[in-house]
Motif scaffolding. Structure first.
Motif, PDB file in Angstrom:
ATOM      1  N   GLU A  35       0.835  -1.211   0.000  1.00 33.23           N
ATOM      2  CA  GLU A  35       0.000   0.000   0.000  1.00 33.23           C
ATOM      3  C   GLU A  35       0.866   1.256   0.000  1.00 33.23           C
ATOM      4  N   ILE A  36       1.936   1.201   0.796  1.00 35.24           N
ATOM      5  CA  ILE A  36       2.829   2.363   0.887  1.00 35.24           C
ATOM      6  C   ILE A  36       3.524   2.608  -0.457  1.00 35.24           C
ATOM      7  N   LEU A  37       3.856   1.513  -1.138  1.00 36.07           N
ATOM      8  CA  LEU A  37       4.478   1.638  -2.467  1.00 36.07           C
ATOM      9  C   LEU A  37       3.577   2.394  -3.444  1.00 36.07           C
ATOM     10  N   ARG A  38       2.253   2.206  -3.290  1.00 36.67           N
ATOM     11  CA  ARG A  38       1.295   2.855  -4.202  1.00 36.67           C
ATOM     12  C   ARG A  38       0.833   4.209  -3.696  1.00 36.67           C
ATOM     13  N   CYS A  39       1.198   4.555  -2.456  1.00 40.76           N
ATOM     14  CA  CYS A  39       0.620   5.722  -1.798  1.00 40.76           C
ATOM     15  C   CYS A  39       1.033   7.041  -2.475  1.00 40.76           C
ATOM     16  N   LYS A  40       0.008   7.894  -2.677  1.00 38.13           N
ATOM     17  CA  LYS A  40       0.277   9.246  -3.196  1.00 38.13           C
ATOM     18  C   LYS A  40      -0.440  10.272  -2.319  1.00 38.13           C
ATOM     19  N   ALA A  41      -0.581   9.915  -1.035  1.00 39.62           N
ATOM     20  CA  ALA A  41      -1.373  10.761  -0.135  1.00 39.62           C
ATOM     21  C   ALA A  41      -0.671  12.065   0.230  1.00 39.62           C
ATOM     22  N   CYS A  42       0.631  12.126   0.016  1.00 34.81           N
ATOM     23  CA  CYS A  42       1.334  13.413   0.197  1.00 34.81           C
ATOM     24  C   CYS A  42       2.406  13.483  -0.884  1.00 34.81           C
ATOM     25  N   PRO A  43       2.961  14.660  -1.138  1.00 35.63           N
ATOM     26  CA  PRO A  43       3.886  14.804  -2.288  1.00 35.63           C
ATOM     27  C   PRO A  43       5.212  14.072  -2.142  1.00 35.63           C
ATOM     28  N   LEU A  44       5.503  13.515  -0.984  1.00 34.22           N
ATOM     29  CA  LEU A  44       6.825  12.900  -0.802  1.00 34.22           C
ATOM     30  C   LEU A  44       7.054  11.692  -1.709  1.00 34.22           C
ATOM     31  N   TYR A  45       5.975  11.107  -2.202  1.00 35.16           N
ATOM     32  CA  TYR A  45       6.141   9.942  -3.085  1.00 35.16           C
ATOM     33  C   TYR A  45       6.881  10.323  -4.368  1.00 35.16           C
ATOM     34  N   THR A  47       9.468  12.362  -4.707  1.00 35.73           N
ATOM     35  CA  THR A  47      10.920  12.568  -4.570  1.00 35.73           C
ATOM     36  C   THR A  47      11.650  11.404  -3.902  1.00 35.73           C
ATOM     37  N   ARG A  48      10.912  10.503  -3.290  1.00 37.14           N
ATOM     38  CA  ARG A  48      11.592   9.384  -2.618  1.00 37.14           C
ATOM     39  C   ARG A  48      12.145   8.397  -3.662  1.00 37.14           C
ATOM     40  N   LYS A  49      13.171   7.644  -3.236  1.00 34.87           N
ATOM     41  CA  LYS A  49      13.633   6.533  -4.086  1.00 34.87           C
ATOM     42  C   LYS A  49      12.907   5.259  -3.667  1.00 34.87           C
ATOM     43  N   VAL A 107       7.759   7.740  11.628  1.00 36.45           N
ATOM     44  CA  VAL A 107       6.447   8.372  11.432  1.00 36.45           C
ATOM     45  C   VAL A 107       6.151   8.490   9.939  1.00 36.45           C
ATOM     46  N   LEU A 108       7.100   9.043   9.187  1.00 40.66           N
ATOM     47  CA  LEU A 108       6.928   9.154   7.734  1.00 40.66           C
ATOM     48  C   LEU A 108       7.604   7.974   7.053  1.00 40.66           C
ATOM     49  N   LYS A 109       6.957   7.471   6.033  1.00 31.99           N
ATOM     50  CA  LYS A 109       7.520   6.318   5.318  1.00 31.99           C
ATOM     51  C   LYS A 109       8.337   6.736   4.091  1.00 31.99           C
ATOM     52  N   CYS A 110       8.294   8.011   3.736  1.00 35.02           N
ATOM     53  CA  CYS A 110       9.095   8.490   2.605  1.00 35.02           C
ATOM     54  C   CYS A 110       9.983   9.649   3.059  1.00 35.02           C
ATOM     55  N   ARG A 111      11.144   9.763   2.425  1.00 38.80           N
ATOM     56  CA  ARG A 111      12.130  10.758   2.849  1.00 38.80           C
ATOM     57  C   ARG A 111      11.709  12.175   2.435  1.00 38.80           C
ATOM     58  N   ALA A 125      -1.072  12.774   6.720  1.00 44.40           N
ATOM     59  CA  ALA A 125      -1.354  11.839   5.616  1.00 44.40           C
ATOM     60  C   ALA A 125      -0.763  10.458   5.899  1.00 44.40           C
ATOM     61  N   CYS A 126       0.384  10.417   6.566  1.00 48.19           N
ATOM     62  CA  CYS A 126       1.081   9.140   6.758  1.00 48.19           C
ATOM     63  C   CYS A 126       0.678   8.433   8.055  1.00 48.19           C
ATOM     64  N   TRP A 127       0.054   9.151   8.950  1.00 45.29           N
ATOM     65  CA  TRP A 127      -0.285   8.609  10.269  1.00 45.29           C
ATOM     66  C   TRP A 127      -1.049   7.276  10.203  1.00 45.29           C
TER      67      TRP A 127
HETATM   68  S1  SF4 Z   1       5.134   9.815   3.282  1.00 42.75           S
HETATM   69 FE1  SF4 Z   1       3.425   8.466   3.784  1.00 42.75          FE
HETATM   70  S2  SF4 Z   1       1.595   9.575   3.084  1.00 42.75           S
HETATM   71 FE2  SF4 Z   1       3.378  10.512   2.055  1.00 42.75          FE
HETATM   72  S3  SF4 Z   1       3.530   9.392   0.103  1.00 42.75           S
HETATM   73 FE3  SF4 Z   1       4.884   8.368   1.579  1.00 42.75          FE
HETATM   74  S4  SF4 Z   1       3.620   6.701   2.404  1.00 42.75           S
HETATM   75 FE4  SF4 Z   1       2.209   8.168   1.449  1.00 42.75          FE
END
Ligand code: SF4
Length: 213
Positions: A35-45, A47-49, A107-111, A125-127
Motif C-alpha cells: 500500500e505504501i508503495l502505491r501511496c500518493k497521499a502526500c507529495p513525498l512519493y 521525490t523518494r527513491k 512516522v513518515l515512510k518516505c524521505r 497523511a502518513c499517520w
Molecule cells: S510519506 Fe506516507 S503519506 Fe506521504 S507518500 Fe509516503 S507513504 Fe504516502
C-alpha cells in the motif's frame, strides 16, 4: 462428523487449532508495504527513491519510532541504516538485545527532500500507516525517538526536552520518549540523559518481557 471420523482413521488424535503466527503479521505488514508503495497521499512519493516501512521482529514487545527516512534509508529502503542508525543499533545492543529482536519504524515512510523536517500535512497523511503498523505488531512498549515521533504519537505540541524520560501511554501501550539518535550525534552532551532514559526502557522491557506469555 464423517470428516472427523476420517481424520481419526488417518491417525489424528486431536485437531490443531489455527493460532496467529509470525506469518500472519508478516503477511499484514507486507500488505501494508505494498500500500505504501502505491501511496500518493502526500507529495513525498514524488521525490523518494524507496519507501521505508520498517523492519525487525513483528512479534517484538518493543517498537522504536523515529522521524523519517534519511538519504541512506531512502537508498536502501530500510530504517535507521545511516550514522543515526548505527547509534540506535548500539543503544539496542547496550540494552542487551539484538537489532532484529525489536521492531524499528518511522512516522513518515518516505524521505523529505534534503532531510528537512516533516510537515504537519505529511504527518497527517502518513499517520494511518503507523497506526495500522502498531495495530499489527501489538507492542507493549514504544520508544519514540525525538520530537516528531513523540508529538505525533502522543498528540502533544510539547518538545522532546520536556517529554523525555517519563512514561506516557497511548491506547494502553506504554510510551517512553527519548532523544533522536541524529540529535545525539549533533549534541553528544545529551547522551548521558539519553542513557538515563534507555535504562528506564530496559527495566520496563524486562518487566513486561517477564510477564509476556
Ligand atoms: S510519506 Fe506516507 S503519506 Fe506521504 S507518500 Fe509516503 S507513504 Fe504516502
Amino acid at each position: 462428523m464423517a470428516f472427523l471420523k476420517h481424520l481419526q482413521l488417518l491417525g489424528f488424535q486431536f485437531i490443531p487449532l489455527q493460532r496467529e503466527n509470525c506469518d500472519d503479521r508478516e503477511r499484514e505488514l507486507e500488505n501494508l508495504r505494498l500500500e505504501i508503495l502505491r501511496c500518493k497521499a502526500c507529495p513525498l512519493y514524488k521525490t523518494r527513491k524507496n519507501p521505508v516501512l520498517g523492519e525487525g521482529n513483528p512479534h517484538s514487545i518493543l517498537l522504536f519510532v523515529g522521524e523519517a527516512p534519511g538519504a541512506e534509508e531512502d537508498e536502501q529502503g530500510r530504517p535507521f541504516v545511516g550514522k543515526a542508525g548505527e547509534l540506535l543499533t548500539k543503544i539496542i545492543k547496550a540494552m542487551g538485545l539484538e537489532r532484529g529482536e525489536v521492531y524499528i519504524t518511522n512516522v513518515l515512510k518516505c524521505r523529505p527532500p534534503g532531510n528537512r523536517n516533516p510537515r504537519p500535512e505529511e504527518i497527517k497523511a502518513c499517520w494511518p500507516f503507523l497506526e495500522r503498523q502498531i495495530e499489527i505488531i501489538k507492542p507493549k512498549l514504544i520508544c519514540t525517538l525525538g520530537t516528531f515521533a513523540t508529538q505525533t504519537l502522543l498528540g502533544t505540541q510539547e518538545k522532546i526536552t520536556s517529554q523525555r524520560g517519563t512514561f506516557k501511554e497511548w491506547k494502553g501501550i506504554k510510551v517512553l520518549p527519548t532523544f533522536h539518535p541524529a540529535f545525539l550525534l549533533r549534541n553528544p552532551q545529551y547522551k548521558r540523559l539519553a542513557w538515563d532514559d534507555i535504562k528506564k526502557l530496559m527495566a520496563e522491557y524486562q518487566n513486561l518481557k517477564s510477564r509476556d506469555v
